[in-house]
Motif scaffolding. Structure first.
Motif, PDB file in Angstrom:
ATOM      1  N   LEU A  11       0.851  -1.193   0.000  1.00  0.00           N
ATOM      2  CA  LEU A  11       0.000   0.000   0.000  1.00  0.00           C
ATOM      3  C   LEU A  11       0.885   1.241   0.000  1.00  0.00           C
ATOM      4  O   LEU A  11       1.826   1.342   0.802  1.00  0.00           O
ATOM      5  CB  LEU A  11      -0.896   0.004   1.230  1.00  0.00           C
ATOM      6  CG  LEU A  11      -1.737   1.258   1.481  1.00  0.00           C
ATOM      7  CD1 LEU A  11      -2.759   1.448   0.361  1.00  0.00           C
ATOM      8  CD2 LEU A  11      -2.430   1.160   2.834  1.00  0.00           C
ATOM      9  N   VAL A  12       0.571   2.178  -0.883  1.00  0.00           N
ATOM     10  CA  VAL A  12       1.346   3.410  -0.970  1.00  0.00           C
ATOM     11  C   VAL A  12       0.399   4.562  -1.270  1.00  0.00           C
ATOM     12  O   VAL A  12      -0.644   4.366  -1.910  1.00  0.00           O
ATOM     13  CB  VAL A  12       2.446   3.288  -2.052  1.00  0.00           C
ATOM     14  CG1 VAL A  12       1.841   3.103  -3.434  1.00  0.00           C
ATOM     15  CG2 VAL A  12       3.395   4.465  -2.024  1.00  0.00           C
ATOM     16  N   GLN A  13       0.761   5.744  -0.823  1.00  0.00           N
ATOM     17  CA  GLN A  13      -0.061   6.920  -1.087  1.00  0.00           C
ATOM     18  C   GLN A  13       0.172   7.439  -2.503  1.00  0.00           C
ATOM     19  O   GLN A  13       1.244   7.210  -3.081  1.00  0.00           O
ATOM     20  CB  GLN A  13       0.261   8.014  -0.075  1.00  0.00           C
ATOM     21  CG  GLN A  13      -0.164   7.690   1.341  1.00  0.00           C
ATOM     22  CD  GLN A  13       0.030   8.862   2.285  1.00  0.00           C
ATOM     23  OE1 GLN A  13       0.756   9.807   1.991  1.00  0.00           O
ATOM     24  NE2 GLN A  13      -0.657   8.817   3.417  1.00  0.00           N
ATOM     25  N   GLY A  16       3.595   8.381  -4.320  1.00  0.00           N
ATOM     26  CA  GLY A  16       4.669   7.607  -3.712  1.00  0.00           C
ATOM     27  C   GLY A  16       5.339   6.652  -4.686  1.00  0.00           C
ATOM     28  O   GLY A  16       5.047   6.644  -5.881  1.00  0.00           O
ATOM     29  N   SER A  17       6.252   5.840  -4.130  1.00  0.00           N
ATOM     30  CA  SER A  17       7.038   4.913  -4.931  1.00  0.00           C
ATOM     31  C   SER A  17       7.003   3.513  -4.336  1.00  0.00           C
ATOM     32  O   SER A  17       6.851   3.347  -3.121  1.00  0.00           O
ATOM     33  CB  SER A  17       8.499   5.383  -5.011  1.00  0.00           C
ATOM     34  OG  SER A  17       8.601   6.645  -5.634  1.00  0.00           O
ATOM     35  N   LEU A  18       7.147   2.534  -5.208  1.00  0.00           N
ATOM     36  CA  LEU A  18       7.311   1.139  -4.810  1.00  0.00           C
ATOM     37  C   LEU A  18       8.274   0.491  -5.794  1.00  0.00           C
ATOM     38  O   LEU A  18       8.358   0.897  -6.955  1.00  0.00           O
ATOM     39  CB  LEU A  18       5.982   0.384  -4.861  1.00  0.00           C
ATOM     40  CG  LEU A  18       5.031   0.436  -3.682  1.00  0.00           C
ATOM     41  CD1 LEU A  18       3.766  -0.344  -3.999  1.00  0.00           C
ATOM     42  CD2 LEU A  18       5.676  -0.090  -2.410  1.00  0.00           C
ATOM     43  N   ASN A  83       7.418   5.061  -9.689  1.00  0.00           N
ATOM     44  CA  ASN A  83       7.397   6.381  -9.059  1.00  0.00           C
ATOM     45  C   ASN A  83       6.131   7.126  -9.468  1.00  0.00           C
ATOM     46  O   ASN A  83       5.454   6.756 -10.427  1.00  0.00           O
ATOM     47  CB  ASN A  83       8.631   7.191  -9.474  1.00  0.00           C
ATOM     48  CG  ASN A  83       9.931   6.538  -9.059  1.00  0.00           C
ATOM     49  OD1 ASN A  83      10.006   5.871  -8.024  1.00  0.00           O
ATOM     50  ND2 ASN A  83      10.968   6.728  -9.863  1.00  0.00           N
ATOM     51  N   THR A  90      -3.409   0.960  -9.171  1.00  0.00           N
ATOM     52  CA  THR A  90      -3.806  -0.137  -8.298  1.00  0.00           C
ATOM     53  C   THR A  90      -4.176  -1.361  -9.116  1.00  0.00           C
ATOM     54  O   THR A  90      -5.018  -1.298 -10.010  1.00  0.00           O
ATOM     55  CB  THR A  90      -5.006   0.283  -7.419  1.00  0.00           C
ATOM     56  OG1 THR A  90      -4.593   1.355  -6.561  1.00  0.00           O
ATOM     57  CG2 THR A  90      -5.493  -0.891  -6.578  1.00  0.00           C
ATOM     58  N   VAL A 115      -0.597  -4.274  -5.615  1.00  0.00           N
ATOM     59  CA  VAL A 115      -0.177  -2.888  -5.438  1.00  0.00           C
ATOM     60  C   VAL A 115      -1.436  -2.047  -5.269  1.00  0.00           C
ATOM     61  O   VAL A 115      -2.308  -2.062  -6.136  1.00  0.00           O
ATOM     62  CB  VAL A 115       0.654  -2.389  -6.629  1.00  0.00           C
ATOM     63  CG1 VAL A 115       0.904  -0.885  -6.515  1.00  0.00           C
ATOM     64  CG2 VAL A 115       1.974  -3.144  -6.712  1.00  0.00           C
ATOM     65  N   VAL A 117      -2.711   1.861  -4.454  1.00  0.00           N
ATOM     66  CA  VAL A 117      -2.350   3.272  -4.336  1.00  0.00           C
ATOM     67  C   VAL A 117      -3.577   4.021  -3.825  1.00  0.00           C
ATOM     68  O   VAL A 117      -4.569   4.179  -4.529  1.00  0.00           O
ATOM     69  CB  VAL A 117      -1.890   3.851  -5.684  1.00  0.00           C
ATOM     70  CG1 VAL A 117      -1.415   5.295  -5.492  1.00  0.00           C
ATOM     71  CG2 VAL A 117      -0.794   2.993  -6.287  1.00  0.00           C
ATOM     72  N   SER A 119      -4.947   7.010  -0.563  1.00  0.00           N
ATOM     73  CA  SER A 119      -4.672   7.863   0.582  1.00  0.00           C
ATOM     74  C   SER A 119      -5.518   7.448   1.769  1.00  0.00           C
ATOM     75  O   SER A 119      -5.405   8.030   2.850  1.00  0.00           O
ATOM     76  CB  SER A 119      -4.931   9.334   0.228  1.00  0.00           C
ATOM     77  OG  SER A 119      -6.247   9.495  -0.251  1.00  0.00           O
TER      78      SER A 119
END
Length: 119
Positions: A11-13, A16-18, A83, A90, A115, A117, A119
């Motif tokens: 989970l990333v905002q 953000g990056s993964l 990035n 998602t 993945v 994405v 908030s």
């Protein structure tokens, strides 16, 4: 037999990056092509990026400038640096490897990594 295993989802905002990683193992002399695909429920699996053993790279238009694919031929690994992630990124991301076997080319898939994405 070849196994393909992904890691690195989560989970990333937004913004953000993964980094996703994938390793192929088994009886492998070479891997012609390695790639990342993604799929959301109700839609077909789509190509994100691919890279040949010679280093030629192809990106889907929707990730150009944001994602970077790389591979290590000696280790049979491929990575996807993501990035500036957007909610529409998602999906379940799948690693793919095309491996020669005699006169055939065999497609191998990983189990997928989620993945998200948000908030």
């Amino acid at each position: 037999q070849v196994q393909v295993v992904e890691s690195g989802g989560g989970l990333v905002q937004p913004g953000g990056s993964l980094r996703l990683s994938c390793a192929a193992s088994g009886t492998i002399f070479t891997i012609n092509l390695m790639a990342w695909y993604r799929q959301v429920p109700g839609k077909e699996r789509e190509l994100v990026a691919d890279i040949t053993s010679g280093g030629r790279i192809n990106y889907a238009d929707f990730v150009k400038g944001r994602f970077t694919i790389s591979r290590d031929n000696a280790k049979n690994t491929v990575a996807l640096q993501m990035n500036s992630l957007k909610p529409e990124d998602t999906a379940i991301y799948y690693c793919y490897a095309r491996v020669p076997s005699g006169l055939r080319l065999i497609d191998y898939w990983g189990q997928g990594t989620q993945v998200t994405v948000s908030s």
